[in-house]
Design a protein around this motif. Sequence first.
Motif, PDB file in Angstrom:
ATOM      1  N   LEU A   1      59.603  17.851  30.486  1.00 36.32           N
ATOM      2  CA  LEU A   1      60.150  19.064  29.873  1.00 36.32           C
ATOM      3  C   LEU A   1      59.496  20.335  30.409  1.00 36.32           C
ATOM      4  O   LEU A   1      59.879  21.432  30.007  1.00 36.32           O
ATOM      5  N   GLY A   2      58.491  20.177  31.235  1.00 33.77           N
ATOM      6  CA  GLY A   2      57.788  21.346  31.754  1.00 33.77           C
ATOM      7  C   GLY A   2      56.845  21.981  30.741  1.00 33.77           C
ATOM      8  O   GLY A   2      56.401  23.113  30.932  1.00 33.77           O
ATOM      9  N   HIS A   3      56.547  21.263  29.664  1.00 37.65           N
ATOM     10  CA  HIS A   3      55.640  21.794  28.641  1.00 37.65           C
ATOM     11  C   HIS A   3      54.201  21.839  29.139  1.00 37.65           C
ATOM     12  O   HIS A   3      53.814  21.074  30.028  1.00 37.65           O
ATOM     13  N   ASP A   4      53.400  22.726  28.512  1.00 47.39           N
ATOM     14  CA  ASP A   4      52.013  22.841  28.942  1.00 47.39           C
ATOM     15  C   ASP A   4      51.035  22.142  27.997  1.00 47.39           C
ATOM     16  O   ASP A   4      49.834  22.113  28.272  1.00 47.39           O
ATOM     17  N   THR A   5      51.536  21.613  26.877  1.00 46.76           N
ATOM     18  CA  THR A   5      50.641  21.010  25.885  1.00 46.76           C
ATOM     19  C   THR A   5      51.136  19.613  25.511  1.00 46.76           C
ATOM     20  O   THR A   5      52.332  19.411  25.292  1.00 46.76           O
ATOM     21  N   MET A   6      50.201  18.684  25.451  1.00 48.35           N
ATOM     22  CA  MET A   6      50.537  17.310  25.074  1.00 48.35           C
ATOM     23  C   MET A   6      49.582  16.815  23.994  1.00 48.35           C
ATOM     24  O   MET A   6      48.461  17.311  23.867  1.00 48.35           O
ATOM     25  N   TYR A   7      50.056  15.843  23.230  1.00 46.64           N
ATOM     26  CA  TYR A   7      49.323  15.381  22.056  1.00 46.64           C
ATOM     27  C   TYR A   7      49.371  13.866  21.960  1.00 46.64           C
ATOM     28  O   TYR A   7      50.319  13.223  22.415  1.00 46.64           O
ATOM     29  N   TRP A   8      48.383  13.327  21.248  1.00 48.81           N
ATOM     30  CA  TRP A   8      48.454  11.958  20.754  1.00 48.81           C
ATOM     31  C   TRP A   8      48.333  11.992  19.243  1.00 48.81           C
ATOM     32  O   TRP A   8      47.424  12.619  18.706  1.00 48.81           O
ATOM     33  N   TYR A   9      49.282  11.300  18.590  1.00 47.26           N
ATOM     34  CA  TYR A   9      49.261  11.129  17.139  1.00 47.26           C
ATOM     35  C   TYR A   9      49.180   9.638  16.833  1.00 47.26           C
ATOM     36  O   TYR A   9      49.730   8.815  17.553  1.00 47.26           O
ATOM     37  N   LYS A  10      48.527   9.324  15.721  1.00 50.09           N
ATOM     38  CA  LYS A  10      48.461   7.940  15.258  1.00 50.09           C
ATOM     39  C   LYS A  10      49.238   7.848  13.942  1.00 50.09           C
ATOM     40  O   LYS A  10      49.022   8.663  13.039  1.00 50.09           O
ATOM     41  N   GLN A  11      50.145   6.869  13.864  1.00 44.39           N
ATOM     42  CA  GLN A  11      50.888   6.640  12.617  1.00 44.39           C
ATOM     43  C   GLN A  11      50.494   5.279  12.063  1.00 44.39           C
ATOM     44  O   GLN A  11      50.716   4.252  12.701  1.00 44.39           O
ATOM     45  N   ASP A  12      49.911   5.284  10.870  1.00 46.07           N
ATOM     46  CA  ASP A  12      49.439   4.018  10.315  1.00 46.07           C
ATOM     47  C   ASP A  12      50.560   3.269   9.601  1.00 46.07           C
ATOM     48  O   ASP A  12      51.714   3.697   9.616  1.00 46.07           O
ATOM     49  N   SER A  13      50.196   2.170   8.971  1.00 54.55           N
ATOM     50  CA  SER A  13      51.208   1.292   8.359  1.00 54.55           C
ATOM     51  C   SER A  13      51.932   1.958   7.194  1.00 54.55           C
ATOM     52  O   SER A  13      53.024   1.548   6.818  1.00 54.55           O
ATOM     53  N   LYS A  14      51.325   3.005   6.636  1.00 58.08           N
ATOM     54  CA  LYS A  14      51.969   3.739   5.544  1.00 58.08           C
ATOM     55  C   LYS A  14      52.728   4.961   6.058  1.00 58.08           C
ATOM     56  O   LYS A  14      53.113   5.831   5.285  1.00 58.08           O
ATOM     57  N   LYS A  15      52.921   5.013   7.373  1.00 61.09           N
ATOM     58  CA  LYS A  15      53.699   6.071   8.028  1.00 61.09           C
ATOM     59  C   LYS A  15      52.956   7.403   8.095  1.00 61.09           C
ATOM     60  O   LYS A  15      53.559   8.415   8.457  1.00 61.09           O
ATOM     61  N   PHE A  16      51.671   7.414   7.711  1.00 64.75           N
ATOM     62  CA  PHE A  16      50.931   8.665   7.769  1.00 64.75           C
ATOM     63  C   PHE A  16      50.630   9.025   9.211  1.00 64.75           C
ATOM     64  O   PHE A  16      50.112   8.209   9.980  1.00 64.75           O
ATOM     65  N   LEU A  17      50.952  10.275   9.592  1.00 65.80           N
ATOM     66  CA  LEU A  17      50.768  10.759  10.960  1.00 65.80           C
ATOM     67  C   LEU A  17      49.536  11.650  11.038  1.00 65.80           C
ATOM     68  O   LEU A  17      49.432  12.633  10.321  1.00 65.80           O
ATOM     69  N   LYS A  18      48.661  11.317  11.974  1.00 64.47           N
ATOM     70  CA  LYS A  18      47.454  12.124  12.103  1.00 64.47           C
ATOM     71  C   LYS A  18      47.226  12.462  13.575  1.00 64.47           C
ATOM     72  O   LYS A  18      47.280  11.586  14.438  1.00 64.47           O
ATOM     73  N   ILE A  19      46.962  13.731  13.843  1.00 59.25           N
ATOM     74  CA  ILE A  19      46.714  14.120  15.225  1.00 59.25           C
ATOM     75  C   ILE A  19      45.370  13.570  15.683  1.00 59.25           C
ATOM     76  O   ILE A  19      44.404  13.509  14.917  1.00 59.25           O
ATOM     77  N   MET A  20      45.326  13.151  16.935  1.00 57.68           N
ATOM     78  CA  MET A  20      44.082  12.659  17.519  1.00 57.68           C
ATOM     79  C   MET A  20      43.562  13.662  18.542  1.00 57.68           C
ATOM     80  O   MET A  20      42.412  14.095  18.476  1.00 57.68           O
ATOM     81  N   PHE A  21      44.389  13.971  19.516  1.00 54.54           N
ATOM     82  CA  PHE A  21      43.981  14.843  20.616  1.00 54.54           C
ATOM     83  C   PHE A  21      45.120  15.759  21.016  1.00 54.54           C
ATOM     84  O   PHE A  21      46.290  15.450  20.810  1.00 54.54           O
ATOM     85  N   SER A  22      44.733  16.873  21.651  1.00 54.04           N
ATOM     86  CA  SER A  22      45.722  17.733  22.270  1.00 54.04           C
ATOM     87  C   SER A  22      45.142  18.320  23.547  1.00 54.04           C
ATOM     88  O   SER A  22      43.966  18.708  23.588  1.00 54.04           O
ATOM     89  N   TYR A  23      45.964  18.362  24.576  1.00 52.39           N
ATOM     90  CA  TYR A  23      45.580  18.951  25.853  1.00 52.39           C
ATOM     91  C   TYR A  23      46.533  20.089  26.174  1.00 52.39           C
ATOM     92  O   TYR A  23      47.743  19.967  26.021  1.00 52.39           O
ATOM     93  N   ASN A  24      45.965  21.180  26.680  1.00 56.93           N
ATOM     94  CA  ASN A  24      46.760  22.286  27.168  1.00 56.93           C
ATOM     95  C   ASN A  24      46.400  22.516  28.627  1.00 56.93           C
ATOM     96  O   ASN A  24      45.247  22.816  28.940  1.00 56.93           O
ATOM     97  N   ASN A  25      47.381  22.353  29.502  1.00 57.18           N
ATOM     98  CA  ASN A  25      47.122  22.497  30.943  1.00 57.18           C
ATOM     99  C   ASN A  25      45.885  21.711  31.392  1.00 57.18           C
ATOM    100  O   ASN A  25      45.003  22.243  32.057  1.00 57.18           O
TER     101      ASN A  25
END
Lengths: 115, 114
Positions: A27-51
């Motif tokens: 998509l040409g975006h400059d920022t990427m992320y990793w999220y973890k979703q547990d068994s209860k569907k809870f989403l939590k950010i782990m990391f983010s990179y910009n350029n």
Amino acid sequence: DTAVSQTPKYLVTQMGNDKSIKCEQNLGHDTMYWYKQDSKKFLKIMFSYNNKELIINETVPNRFSPKSPDKAHLNLHINSLELGDSAVYFCASSQRGSGGAGELFFGEGSRLTVL
Amino acid sequence: AQSVTQLDSQVPVFEEAPVELRCNYSSSVSVYLFWYVQYPNQGLQLLLKYLSGSTLVKSINGFEAEFNKSQTSFHLRKPSVHISDTAEYFCAVSGYFGNEKLTFGTGTRLTIIP
């Protein structure tokens, strides 16, 4: 043409092993992320990179190490896997500072099962 | 830091009935607000967002949400639901400034009953 793609989609492994998940965005975006979703569907950010620069590093065990070779790729390596690491890991991307804060585009997820 | 509360973990609704999914947020700064939808075995997709301007925002598939600053709420509504609306719905918030971390609520599973 998939915007954010992750591989593998499913990963089953034994405790103590090391595994990696790859992510690519076209998509040409400059920022990427990793999220973890547990068994209860809870989403939590782990990391983010910009350029390729780490800008968000939440309270995540050192066994998790992200790597961004360029702004279109963000990989996640996990050492010494534990049962509690079983989850769905989502990669996402966005264009930072465009006024679309929080308009993240997600991959389909990588389901990790640790036995 | 921001936080989001979605009080309803599951909402069953009959087809063609109206629905409201509740979302309340907490923040010490001005915020952007979002609703994301996750269909089974898929990633999340942006449904609608509030950045500024009109407090009522709408999606292309009939959902709408209203930003209420005094009540710190951003409830999602649809006047008539369809079977295809069955999914998990996540409310999310991010601050205007800083690293734009997006914080999600715990999600509401919307089940449409035929």
